[in-house]
Design an enzyme around this catalytic site. Structure first.
Site, PDB file in Angstrom:
ATOM      1  N   CYS A 114      12.209   6.521   0.139  1.00  0.00           N
ATOM      2  CA  CYS A 114      12.352   5.122   0.564  1.00  0.00           C
ATOM      3  C   CYS A 114      13.163   4.272  -0.408  1.00  0.00           C
ATOM      4  CB  CYS A 114      10.977   4.507   0.770  1.00  0.00           C
ATOM      5  SG  CYS A 114       9.980   5.392   1.991  1.00  0.00           S
ATOM      6  N   HIS A 255      11.450  -2.952   0.599  1.00  0.00           N
ATOM      7  CA  HIS A 255      11.299  -1.804   1.494  1.00  0.00           C
ATOM      8  C   HIS A 255      10.222  -2.132   2.517  1.00  0.00           C
ATOM      9  CE1 HIS A 255      10.506   2.025   3.191  1.00  0.00           C
ATOM     10  NE2 HIS A 255       9.390   2.224   2.523  1.00  0.00           N
ATOM     11  N   ASN A 285       8.401   1.901   9.292  1.00  0.00           N
ATOM     12  CA  ASN A 285       8.970   2.357   8.022  1.00  0.00           C
ATOM     13  C   ASN A 285      10.117   3.318   8.326  1.00  0.00           C
ATOM     14  OD1 ASN A 285       9.558   3.578   5.571  1.00  0.00           O
ATOM     15  ND2 ASN A 285       7.433   3.912   4.981  1.00  0.00           N
TER      16      ASN A 285
END
Length: 333
Positions: A114, A255, A285
């Protein structure tokens, strides 16, 4: 002196939507539970047969168009992904370059989960400031639907597919440059977020397939606590290093893993909701694609303008984490 400037942003959002109601049909969960725990309402799913390179190429096309440069001017392509088209080779960046019609261009992947887009941005900055490259296309592209176990109620509803891209270019004007980037890691926490099977440690086998070891596994509670602590500390360090306060930041783009993480970090930093870009409710996500997708969303909403000071902050498997501080500096034409 050569500096690196963040010239453009683009994204590709797959049209297929998978809502929380859809997950109610396949696992023991509810829209209310998912929303309360994560803030996610829906996520996008790529079409069957589409790969990360297809998503990345579409995002890259838009970033190039918005940068108002020709494809021939691009001399490096970097793709951040943990869902590459192929396990070993060729790199997804090579495939993106080919799909964009770029020939004889340097291209390679970055794997930092990520935090991947921040890592890719750091590499692009280094190439440009060294004088080796002038225009770099960086892409974050993920097809997480390809590595999810849709019977695992702890992970399957968290992730989505998509891609984001940016053009980073050389400039002589320090006032419009990328100010600073920090990237860090700690492999001692490898078990918090990982795909245990399919690599050289646990090669593809009947056991790997039967136990779905090629799907992502995550220890959510431990990851949550460490993410909030690490992200908060990383931003504070970045701001203090440059004698800045949260008032100097126009947009905070973290993020997009979980709204509770975003909220906790924002409160710890005393950053207003108006400055914090949130898209986790819409896209879930999307790992390395989440930050550029979020920035693109804010840009298309008319919130991000030339000269704005932007702060990225990311945390992911590895563990990896990083932050980037920069001015948004589209080319004036």
């Amino acid at each position: 002196m050569i500096y690196a400037a963040f010239r453009s942003i683009g994204a590709y959002i797959p049209p297929k939507i998978m809502s929380n109601a859809d997950f109610e049909k396949i696992i023991d969960t509810s829209d209310e539970w998912i929303t309360k725990r994560t803030g996610i309402k829906e996520r996008r799913i790529a079409n069957e047969g589409e790969a990360s390179s297809d998503l990345g190429a579409r995002a890259g096309e838009l970033a190039i168009e918005r940068a108002a440069i020709s494809k021939e001017e691009i001399d490096l392509v970097i793709c951040a992904t943990v869902t590459p088209d192929f396990l070993c080779m060729p790199s997804t960046a090579c495939l993106i370059a080919a799909k964009l019609g770029l020939s004889n261009v340097m291209a390679f992947d970055v794997s930092a989960a990520c935090t991947g887009f921040v890592y890719a941005l750091n590499v692009a900055k280094a190439f440009i400031e060294s004088g080796m490259k002038k225009n770099v296309l960086i892409v974050g592209a993920e097809k997480y639907s390809a590595i999810l176990d849709y019977t695992d109620r702890t992970t399957c509803f968290l992730f989505g597919d998509g891609a984001g891209a940016a053009i980073i270019s050389a400039t002589n004007d320090k006032s419009e440059s990328i100010i600073d980037i920090n990237c860090s890691s700690d492999g001692n926490y490898e078990d918090l977020i990982k795909t245990p099977g399919g690599g050289s440690k646990n090669p593809c086998s009947q056991e790997v397939l039967e136990n779905k070891m090629a799907c992502i596994k995550m220890k959510g509670n431990e990851t949550f606590k460490l993410a909030v602590k690490t992200l908060t500390s990383d931003v504070k360090t970045m701001l203090e290093k440059h004698n800045l306060t949260n008032e100097d930041i126009n947009h905070f783009i973290p993020h997009q893993a979980n709204y509770r993480i975003i909220k906790a970090v924002g409160e710890a930093l005393d950053l207003s909701d108006e400055k914090t870009v949130v898209t986790v409710d819409k896209y879930g996500n999307t790992s390395a694609a989440s930050i550029p997708m979020a920035m693109n969303y804010a840009f298309e909403q008319g919130k991000i303008k030339a000269g704005d000071t932007i702060l990225f902050d990311a945390f992911g498997g590895g563990l990896t984490w990083g932050s980037a501080l920069f001015k948004f500096a589209p080319i004036k034409r």
